[in-house]
Each structure stands twice: as structure tokens, then as C-alpha cells.
Design an enzyme around this catalytic site. Structure first.
Site, short mmCIF file in Angstrom:
data_model
loop_
_atom_site.label_atom_id
_atom_site.label_comp_id
_atom_site.label_asym_id
_atom_site.label_seq_id
_atom_site.Cartn_x
_atom_site.Cartn_y
_atom_site.Cartn_z
N LEU A 1 0.87 -1.17 0.00
CA LEU A 1 0.00 0.00 0.00
C LEU A 1 0.91 1.22 0.00
O LEU A 1 1.93 1.24 0.70
CB LEU A 1 -0.89 0.02 1.25
CG LEU A 1 -2.20 -0.77 1.22
CD1 LEU A 1 -2.93 -0.59 2.56
CD2 LEU A 1 -3.09 -0.35 0.08
N ASP A 2 0.55 2.23 -0.77
CA ASP A 2 1.38 3.42 -0.85
C ASP A 2 1.50 4.11 0.51
O ASP A 2 0.67 3.95 1.40
CB ASP A 2 0.79 4.41 -1.86
CG ASP A 2 0.76 3.84 -3.26
OD1 ASP A 2 1.65 3.05 -3.58
OD2 ASP A 2 -0.18 4.17 -4.01
#
Length: 257
Positions: free
Chosen positions: A103-104
């Protein structure tokens, strides 16, 4: 939870009876406290058990957890820029586990972690087409044309995305709230898809992945997956790998793809 002597036996320290003797001799510590009496139970995934000062653990024990990742953490084991990683949020787990996918930094929500390399490969391989659902709050003109463009797929980084499922679910002070499901894992894909449509994502949260729901898990907290959840993940793709009927192909009198 298992009895301490059974846990020590499963770690190969001694037989169960031998483990009882070791406990009576005061050679065993659980979470920093000496144990000399029988009847103590431990969580083999959570508690730290030491014998003669050395940590012991079961061999080849698999761990599967769900984390609600907050914004501001990178999904890596370590970071050369010194930023906090998702492993800092699960530091109370003694076993070495790794993120499944990513996930960023500025995206929050559901993130799986495990030490099961086979399952990690399966869930992250493009051919598995694992569905991932996000709630995005965006600014910009969200109309039917925009929604249809996202549903058909848009070109980002020179490659068209697979069709997505997109629905408007509400409005916030930041703009429009949408729910979008994709089956790919390209870098910053959801944000780039909206940017291609002239919209900017102000907040992004992953709420579902591979049939698992984030639910009410607090931000920054984690929980172990249930046995049924793990089995569901391991069975993903088995149905899809079976031959599918196709009226346009005929092989040996049977119609399959």
C-alpha cells in the site's frame, strides 16, 4: 493457547516430560518472567518464550495477519530514508513476517502480512487477478462519462488498465466518495486512474482484498486471520483454473476454452 510444556516439546527443546523438568528447574522465562509451575499457557504466535536465555519457537509455523495500515508508513521491511515501516506496527509479533503486496505511503487500510511465501506469491501474481476494493475521496468532475471511462479501463504509464468496478457512494467535504475495485497491483494505480480522468484523490483506503473485509479493525492495529479465512485465501483460483465452457471452440467433441 497451548500449555507451556507442550509448546516446548513442539519446539524440539525436550519431550513433554523433559520440558516439565526444565520448567521446574527455573530455566524457562515467558515474556520476561520466570516460570516454575505447571499449568501456564502461552500464545505461540505472540508470547516470547526463552530457555536458558535463548528464544525458542516452533519450526515452520505459519503466521497470517491483517493490519489496518495508517498513512505515513511504507510497506517494506526497511526504508533507506528512515521512514517508519508497517513492521513497526507489528513489532509485538516475535515471528518474522512480510507484507503481501503493498500500500502506498499515503494510502491506508487493509494489508496482509505473512511468512507463507507460497501464499504471498499466489496473492501477488497477476494471473490470480485478486480483487482489491478501495474507498476514494476525490475532487473533480465525477459524471457518468468519468465512471464509464474508469469501468472500461484507462491508459496509465502507457498501458491500459483492466476494467474496474466503480460506484459513487456519497459526498464529503473533500468532494465525491467512490468505491472502486481493481484486479491489478500497479504502482499508485487508483490515483493514476483518477488523474487520467481529471480528478485528484485526496484520501484513499483499501477496505477489501481477496474476499477479506477490513471491518472495524482500528487504524494501526492488527489481528490474526481465522482458519477459515486462511483456507479461503489458499483456495483462491482453484475454481478459475478449471476449463471453462466456450461455444466457439470444439476439441474432440467437447467445448472448452
Amino acid at each position: 493457547m497451548v500449555r507451556l510444556q507442550k509448546f516446548l516439546a513442539s519446539c524440539g527443546v525436550a519431550s513433554r516430560r523433559g520440558a516439565e523438568d526444565i520448567i521446574k528447574q527455573g530455566r524457562v522465562w515467558v515474556n520476561g518472567e520466570k516460570v516454575t509451575q505447571m499449568g501456564v499457557t502461552v500464545d505461540e504466535d505472540y508470547d516470547e518464550v526463552k530457555v536458558d536465555g535463548e528464544v525458542v519457537r516452533t519450526e515452520n509455523k505459519k503466521m497470517y495477519i491483517m493490519l489496518n495500515k495508517p498513512v505515513g508508513f511504507v510497506t517494506t521491511v526497511s526504508d533507506d530514508k528512515g521512514r517508519p515501516t508497517v513492521l513497526d506496527l507489528v513489532s509485538d509479533i516475535s515471528m518474522r513476517i512480510y507484507p503481501v503486496g503493498r500500500l502506498d505511503y499515503d494510502t491506508e487500510g487493509l494489508l496482509l502480512l505473512t511468512n507463507d511465501g507460497d501464499l504471498t506469491y499466489k496473492l501477488t501474481h497477476p494471473k490470480s487477478e485478486i480483487p482489491k476494493t478501495y474507498v476514494a475521496e476525490v475532487t473533480g468532475n465525477i459524471n457518468m462519462e468519468t465512471l464509464e471511462k474508469l469501468r472500461r479501463g484507462v491508459v496509465i504509464d502507457g498501458v491500459k488498465t483492466s476494467p474496474a468496478t466503480v460506484e459513487v457512494v456519497g459526498a464529503t467535504r473533500l468532494g465525491t466518495k467512490l468505491e472502486i475495485t481493481i484486479h491489478e497491483g500497479r504502482n499508485r494505480q487508483v490515483r493514476k486512474m483518477f488523474e487520467e480522468c481529471g480528478c485528484i484523490v485526496k484520501h484513499l483506503e483499501r477496505i477489501r482484498e481477496a474476499g477479506l473485509n477490513l471491518g472495524h479493525l482500528p487504524r494501526g492495529k492488527w489481528r490474526k486471520l481465522s482458519e477459515s479465512e486462511v483456507n479461503m485465501l489458499k483456495n483462491i483460483g482453484k475454481v478459475n483454473n478449471k476449463p471453462r465452457y466456450n461455444k466457439y471452440k470444439n476439441r474432440g467433441g467437447k467445448k472448452y476454452e
